[in-house]
Design a protein around this motif. Structure first.
Motif, PDB file in Angstrom:
ATOM      1  N   HIS A  11      96.238  -6.954  26.287  1.00 58.20           N
ATOM      2  CA  HIS A  11      95.613  -7.797  27.317  1.00 58.20           C
ATOM      3  C   HIS A  11      94.874  -8.991  26.716  1.00 58.20           C
ATOM      4  O   HIS A  11      94.554  -9.943  27.425  1.00 58.20           O
ATOM      5  N   LEU A  12      94.559  -8.918  25.433  1.00 56.84           N
ATOM      6  CA  LEU A  12      93.739  -9.966  24.809  1.00 56.84           C
ATOM      7  C   LEU A  12      94.566 -10.947  23.979  1.00 56.84           C
ATOM      8  O   LEU A  12      94.019 -11.785  23.275  1.00 56.84           O
ATOM      9  N   SER A  31      88.128 -15.932  29.916  1.00 53.82           N
ATOM     10  CA  SER A  31      87.790 -14.612  29.375  1.00 53.82           C
ATOM     11  C   SER A  31      87.596 -13.529  30.441  1.00 53.82           C
ATOM     12  O   SER A  31      87.405 -12.366  30.118  1.00 53.82           O
ATOM     13  N   GLU A  32      87.670 -13.921  31.714  1.00 52.58           N
ATOM     14  CA  GLU A  32      87.533 -12.912  32.784  1.00 52.58           C
ATOM     15  C   GLU A  32      88.873 -12.201  32.968  1.00 52.58           C
ATOM     16  O   GLU A  32      89.719 -12.631  33.737  1.00 52.58           O
ATOM     17  N   ASN A  35      90.701  -5.117  34.301  1.00 53.48           N
ATOM     18  CA  ASN A  35      91.218  -3.807  33.829  1.00 53.48           C
ATOM     19  C   ASN A  35      91.211  -3.620  32.311  1.00 53.48           C
ATOM     20  O   ASN A  35      92.133  -3.032  31.747  1.00 53.48           O
ATOM     21  N   LEU A  36      90.164  -4.109  31.647  1.00 49.73           N
ATOM     22  CA  LEU A  36      90.085  -3.892  30.197  1.00 49.73           C
ATOM     23  C   LEU A  36      89.455  -2.537  29.911  1.00 49.73           C
ATOM     24  O   LEU A  36      88.521  -2.109  30.603  1.00 49.73           O
ATOM     25  N   SER A  37      89.951  -1.849  28.898  1.00 52.13           N
ATOM     26  CA  SER A  37      89.306  -0.610  28.450  1.00 52.13           C
ATOM     27  C   SER A  37      87.949  -0.999  27.854  1.00 52.13           C
ATOM     28  O   SER A  37      87.748  -2.159  27.470  1.00 52.13           O
ATOM     29  N   PRO A  38      87.015  -0.041  27.739  1.00 49.62           N
ATOM     30  CA  PRO A  38      85.705  -0.367  27.149  1.00 49.62           C
ATOM     31  C   PRO A  38      85.846  -1.008  25.755  1.00 49.62           C
ATOM     32  O   PRO A  38      85.136  -1.950  25.416  1.00 49.62           O
ATOM     33  N   ASP A  40      88.448  -2.753  24.581  1.00 53.48           N
ATOM     34  CA  ASP A  40      88.950  -4.126  24.732  1.00 53.48           C
ATOM     35  C   ASP A  40      87.863  -5.059  25.267  1.00 53.48           C
ATOM     36  O   ASP A  40      87.815  -6.238  24.907  1.00 53.48           O
ATOM     37  N   ALA A  41      87.006  -4.528  26.129  1.00 52.31           N
ATOM     38  CA  ALA A  41      85.925  -5.354  26.688  1.00 52.31           C
ATOM     39  C   ALA A  41      84.978  -5.813  25.580  1.00 52.31           C
ATOM     40  O   ALA A  41      84.522  -6.969  25.571  1.00 52.31           O
ATOM     41  N   ARG A  44      86.801  -8.460  23.656  1.00 49.18           N
ATOM     42  CA  ARG A  44      86.788  -9.696  24.448  1.00 49.18           C
ATOM     43  C   ARG A  44      85.440 -10.414  24.287  1.00 49.18           C
ATOM     44  O   ARG A  44      85.377 -11.614  24.035  1.00 49.18           O
ATOM     45  N   ASP A  45      84.342  -9.648  24.420  1.00 54.74           N
ATOM     46  CA  ASP A  45      83.006 -10.249  24.298  1.00 54.74           C
ATOM     47  C   ASP A  45      82.793 -10.829  22.899  1.00 54.74           C
ATOM     48  O   ASP A  45      82.202 -11.901  22.747  1.00 54.74           O
TER      49      ASP A  45
END
Length: 294
Positions: A11-12, A31-32, A35-38, A40-41, A44-45
């Motif tokens: 997803h990233l 960046s929004e 459905n990202l897993s924790p 992946d979130a 992303r951050d």
């Protein structure tokens, strides 16, 4: 930061690519992702905050990441602290060393990456490699390539590149690292590096990073007029980008134009830049200082 290995859909992928190629604002704006897993979130951050760091927004990163954030984010905050204030460098480095020595978090890939970046800035390459050499992510292997190039050890850089090529030859970082390596080796390899940046130009929106990469290839091949037009295009995108300004200083000398305005701007916006330091210590021999960076 994604570990090297298979898995489901990535997803990233686009966000990572934007960051690697220097499209920092685009990465932040896109960046929004739903459905990202924790895990992946967090990645992303990290990419978003590293994009803010690349844009010089250190304070935003420092104030947004609080004590309860994941280790990877804390590491990114340390990087922002290190870059934001020369006065606090030593205290940031001692915090970094403390964390690296903590067996519960010391092996975190983002923490090791930040350690590599910080110690590379400090020109303490053996300390940097102590934390990055084991690799495990494409970011770490790409950083190893950069460190070995700075140490003038293209033999070791080539080995790291081999690992990356074996894992994914088409990965953006593999392509970038190949271009850096080709530029370091020089000779006929410069044309290959030029073609990599040309390929990026055709596939992705132009960024300062891509334009500078292409311009450096041109300068090394003696095509200073083409280099100058690429660098002026980069300057239009970001008038304060340190690499653009430094490359324009070098390029201007070769096209017999004054470089003083670019140098003044670089001194004002990036007093810590290697070119500024070399020129300050060699004002009487400006020409030699610039040539040593080219």
């Amino acid at each position: 930061m994604a570990a090297m290995g298979g898995g489901g859909p990535d997803h990233l992928f686009n966000l990572r690519n934007q960051f690697y190629l220097g499209a920092y604002q685009t990465a932040i704006n896109n960046s929004e992702i739903p459905n990202l897993s924790p895990e992946d979130a967090v990645e992303r951050d990290c990419l978003v905050f590293r994009s803010y760091i690349a844009l010089g927004s250190y304070q935003l990163v420092i104030s947004e990441i609080d004590e309860s954030a994941a280790t990877s984010l804390q590491a990114v905050k340390l990087l922002a602290m290190y870059l934001s204030s020369p006065a606090n460098k030593q205290s940031t480095i001692s915090s970094l060393r403390e964390w690296l020595a903590d067996s519960t978090i010391g092996n975190n890939a983002t923490l090791r990456l930040v350690a590599g970046i910080v110690f590379m800035h400090e020109e303490d390459y053996s300390e940097a490699l102590k934390h990055t050499h084991a690799g495990g992510t494409m970011d770490l292997h790409a950083l190893n390539v950069q460190i070995f190039i700075k140490m003038h050890r293209s033999d070791y850089a080539e080995k790291q590149l081999g690992v990356m090529q074996q894992y994914d030859e088409d990965h953006t970082l593999t392509q970038l690292a190949t271009a850096w390596f080709n530029l370091a080796v020089g000779g006929s390899k410069i044309q290959e590096a030029y073609l990599i940046f040309q390929d990026f130009c055709e596939k992705y929106p132009m960024t300062c990073l891509i334009l500078n990469g292409k311009a450096v290839c041109c300068m090394q091949m003696g095509n200073f007029d083409e280099a100058e037009s690429l660098l002026l295009e980069a300057l239009n995108k970001d008038a304060k980008d340190p690499e653009t300004l430094a490359n324009l200083v070098v390029c201007s000398l070769h096209v017999s134009k004054s470089s003083s305005r670019y140098l003044s701007q670089l001194k004002l916006s990036h007093p810590e830049h290697v070119l500024v330091k070399r020129v300050s210590s060699a004002e009487d021999n400006f020409e030699r200082a610039v040539q040593s960076v080219a």
